[in-house]
Design a protein around this motif. Structure first.
Motif, mmCIF file in Angstrom:
data_model
loop_
_atom_site.group_PDB
_atom_site.id
_atom_site.type_symbol
_atom_site.label_atom_id
_atom_site.label_comp_id
_atom_site.label_asym_id
_atom_site.label_seq_id
_atom_site.Cartn_x
_atom_site.Cartn_y
_atom_site.Cartn_z
ATOM 1 N N GLN A 37 8.497 -8.294 -9.563
ATOM 2 C CA GLN A 37 8.132 -6.707 -9.410
ATOM 3 C C GLN A 37 7.083 -6.275 -8.506
ATOM 4 O OE1 GLN A 37 5.713 -5.878 -12.996
ATOM 5 N NE2 GLN A 37 4.228 -4.495 -11.119
ATOM 6 N N VAL A 38 7.143 -4.764 -8.181
ATOM 7 C CA VAL A 38 7.094 -4.415 -7.133
ATOM 8 C C VAL A 38 5.059 -3.215 -8.024
ATOM 9 C CG1 VAL A 38 7.078 -1.890 -5.914
ATOM 10 C CG2 VAL A 38 8.484 -3.805 -5.933
ATOM 11 N N THR A 39 4.122 -3.592 -6.883
ATOM 12 C CA THR A 39 2.803 -2.615 -7.117
ATOM 13 C C THR A 39 2.511 -1.683 -6.350
ATOM 14 O OG1 THR A 39 2.197 -4.759 -8.807
ATOM 15 C CG2 THR A 39 0.921 -3.108 -7.878
ATOM 16 N N VAL A 40 2.668 -0.300 -6.370
ATOM 17 C CA VAL A 40 1.811 0.377 -5.178
ATOM 18 C C VAL A 40 0.375 0.266 -4.863
ATOM 19 C CG1 VAL A 40 2.457 2.353 -4.355
ATOM 20 C CG2 VAL A 40 4.409 0.447 -5.185
ATOM 21 N N SER A 41 -0.460 -0.193 -4.233
ATOM 22 C CA SER A 41 -2.117 -0.094 -4.488
ATOM 23 C C SER A 41 -2.070 1.184 -3.706
ATOM 24 C CB SER A 41 -2.306 -0.538 -4.108
ATOM 25 O OG SER A 41 -2.233 -0.638 -2.551
ATOM 26 N N ASP B 219 5.871 4.599 -8.230
ATOM 27 C CA ASP B 219 6.837 3.735 -8.254
ATOM 28 C C ASP B 219 6.659 2.266 -8.909
ATOM 29 O OD1 ASP B 219 7.476 4.992 -5.271
ATOM 30 O OD2 ASP B 219 8.207 6.003 -6.885
ATOM 31 N N THR B 220 5.393 1.550 -8.853
ATOM 32 C CA THR B 220 4.796 0.713 -9.411
ATOM 33 C C THR B 220 6.161 0.296 -10.718
ATOM 34 O OG1 THR B 220 2.651 0.551 -8.923
ATOM 35 C CG2 THR B 220 2.757 -0.780 -10.764
ATOM 36 N N ALA B 221 6.924 -0.922 -10.816
ATOM 37 C CA ALA B 221 7.316 -1.540 -12.034
ATOM 38 C C ALA B 221 8.050 -2.809 -11.489
ATOM 39 C CB ALA B 221 8.206 -0.226 -11.850
ATOM 40 N N GLN C 287 0.256 -1.473 -0.197
ATOM 41 C CA GLN C 287 -0.347 0.097 -0.126
ATOM 42 C C GLN C 287 0.956 0.917 -0.036
ATOM 43 O OE1 GLN C 287 -2.835 -0.497 3.478
ATOM 44 N NE2 GLN C 287 -4.612 -0.878 2.491
ATOM 45 N N ALA C 288 0.673 2.525 -0.913
ATOM 46 C CA ALA C 288 0.863 3.577 -0.914
ATOM 47 C C ALA C 288 1.489 4.107 0.959
ATOM 48 C CB ALA C 288 -0.120 4.804 -1.387
ATOM 49 N N GLY C 289 2.483 4.826 0.876
ATOM 50 C CA GLY C 289 2.950 4.611 2.472
ATOM 51 C C GLY C 289 3.168 3.514 3.446
ATOM 52 N N GLY C 290 3.670 2.583 3.023
ATOM 53 C CA GLY C 290 3.734 1.212 3.395
ATOM 54 C C GLY C 290 5.477 1.308 2.806
ATOM 55 N N SER C 291 6.273 -0.486 3.075
ATOM 56 C CA SER C 291 7.480 -0.480 2.886
ATOM 57 C C SER C 291 7.538 -1.440 2.041
ATOM 58 C CB SER C 291 8.130 -0.557 4.633
ATOM 59 O OG SER C 291 7.568 -0.925 5.357
ATOM 60 N N PRO D 173 6.349 4.755 -0.443
ATOM 61 C CA PRO D 173 6.049 4.170 -1.833
ATOM 62 C C PRO D 173 4.913 4.915 -1.854
ATOM 63 C CG PRO D 173 5.861 2.018 -0.804
ATOM 64 C CD PRO D 173 6.408 3.044 0.250
ATOM 65 N N LYS D 174 5.297 5.142 -3.596
ATOM 66 C CA LYS D 174 3.904 6.061 -4.276
ATOM 67 C C LYS D 174 3.728 4.582 -5.291
ATOM 68 C CE LYS D 174 6.086 10.609 -3.309
ATOM 69 N NZ LYS D 174 6.292 11.905 -3.611
#
Length: 121
Positions: free
Chosen positions: A116-120, A90-92, A13-17, A86-87
Motif C-alpha cells: 500500500q502506498v498512500t500519498v498525503s 498515486d495512492t493505491a 507526503q506529496a513531493g517526497g519520494s 508522488p501525488k
C-alpha cells in the motif's frame, strides 16, 4: 513458477519520494520482463511501468512518466520502483508481475499481496 513479494510501501507526503521493491523467487526471474501495476480503491488495476529482462528498455504510463523509475537487479532477483514527486492520485496498492515481451503491458504471472502506498497532500 515465480513467486513475488512486494514491499516498501507506506505513507509519503506529496513531493517526497519512496522506493518499492519486488522480490522474486525462482531461478528464471532474469528471463522475464517485469512490470509494476497499481489499484486504487474502487478502480481497476492499471499498468504503471515495465522493464525488459536485461533492464535495457523501460516503459511507463503517461501519468507517471518523468516521476517514477523502474529498475531491476537480476543478481538479487529484485525489481524496483522509485517514486519521485508522488501525488495524492498515486495512492493505491502497488503490485509487480511478469509481463509479456511484446507490448510489455499484459501481466501473466501470479499476483502477490501488493504494498500500500498512500500519498498525503
Amino acid at each position: 513458477q515465480v513467486q513475488l513479494v512486494e514491499s516498501g510501501g507506506g505513507l509519503v507526503q506529496a513531493g517526497g519520494s519512496l522506493r518499492l521493491s519486488c522480490a522474486a523467487s525462482g531461478r528464471t526471474f532474469s528471463c522475464y520482463a517485469m512490470g509494476w501495476f497499481r489499484q486504487a480503491p474502487g478502480k481497476e488495476r492499471d499498468f504503471v511501468a515495465a522493464i525488459t529482462w536485461n533492464g535495457g528498455r523501460t516503459f511507463y504510463a503517461g501519468s507517471v512518466k518523468g516521476r517514477f523509475t523502474i529498475s531491476r537487479d537480476n543478481a538479487k532477483n529484485t525489481v524496483y520502483l522509485q517514486m519521485n514527486i508522488p501525488k495524492p492520485e498515486d495512492t493505491a496498492v502497488y503490485y509487480c508481475n511478469i509481463v509479456d515481451s511484446a507490448y510489455y503491458r499484459d501481466p501473466f504471472g501470479s499476483w502477490g499481496q501488493g504494498t500500500q502506498v498512500t500519498v498525503s497532500s
